[in-house]
Design an enzyme around this catalytic site. Structure first.
Site, PDB file in Angstrom:
ATOM      1  CB  CYS A  89      -0.593   0.641   6.261  1.00  0.00           C
ATOM      2  SG  CYS A  89      -0.585   0.027   4.705  1.00  0.00           S
ATOM      3  CB  CYS A 130      -5.298  -0.724   6.094  1.00  0.00           C
ATOM      4  SG  CYS A 130      -3.666  -1.211   5.706  1.00  0.00           S
ATOM      5  CD  GLU A 138      -0.574   4.033   4.198  1.00  0.00           C
ATOM      6  OE1 GLU A 138      -1.776   4.421   4.875  1.00  0.00           O
ATOM      7  OE2 GLU A 138      -0.773   3.020   3.464  1.00  0.00           O
ATOM      8  CG  HIS A 194      -2.021  -0.951   1.319  1.00  0.00           C
ATOM      9  ND1 HIS A 194      -2.899  -1.250   2.084  1.00  0.00           N
ATOM     10  CD2 HIS A 194      -2.462  -2.042   0.320  1.00  0.00           C
ATOM     11  CE1 HIS A 194      -3.754  -2.183   1.960  1.00  0.00           C
ATOM     12  NE2 HIS A 194      -3.396  -2.866   0.721  1.00  0.00           N
TER      13      HIS A 194
END
Length: 145
Positions: free
Chosen positions: A87, A78, A55, A53
């Site tokens: 994350c 998340c 991050e 993702h």
């Protein structure tokens, strides 16, 4: 830093998020910028399902200490482990100093839980950074919630 600078960094995160399209589906297109002493040191966006993702993508690009680093993220990190690790937990594990979040994730698996994880770990969190601009961009990808 002042409000204008914070907005400029969130704009850069929004530009990063646009790079995620269309490969990130069904995940939303999220962008992340890491800033240290007013300088962008890394950036990332959500990759194909199963890949990092935003991050994690940004964190992978910087190996130094993050205590004095701020992350600007277009959508709440998340909190859960799905195809990829949390994350929020990755930011906690790396010791990020501050996280600026444009908007909360409406996904019921997250929706405030990522922010709560960060705050509970002692990380400063600033929410609602440019929520209208980010929401306008992200809303078509969040309709199912």
């Amino acid at each position: 830093m002042n409000t204008v600078q914070h907005s400029q960094f969130m704009e850069l995160a929004l530009e990063e998020s646009k790079k995620a399209l269309p490969a990130c589906f069904p995940n939303p297109p999220v962008g992340c910028i890491l800033v240290k002493n007013g300088v962008v040191i890394a950036s990332g966006y959500t990759r194909e399902p199963g890949l990092p993702h935003a991050e994690a993508d940004a964190l992978d690009q910087y190996s130094g200490a993050l205590g004095d680093v701020s992350a600007y993220v277009t959508l709440e990190p998340c909190s859960f482990h799905g195809r990829t690790p949390s994350c929020a937990q990755a930011l906690i594990n790396r010791g990020i100093g501050h996280v600026y979040v444009a908007m909360r994730d409406p996904d019921p698996r997250n929706n405030g839980k990522g922010v709560a994880m960060l705050k509970n770990a002692g990380i400063m969190v600033t929410e609602n950074m440019m929520p209208e601009a980010i929401s306008t961009f992200l809303s078509p990808y969040l309709d199912e919630f």
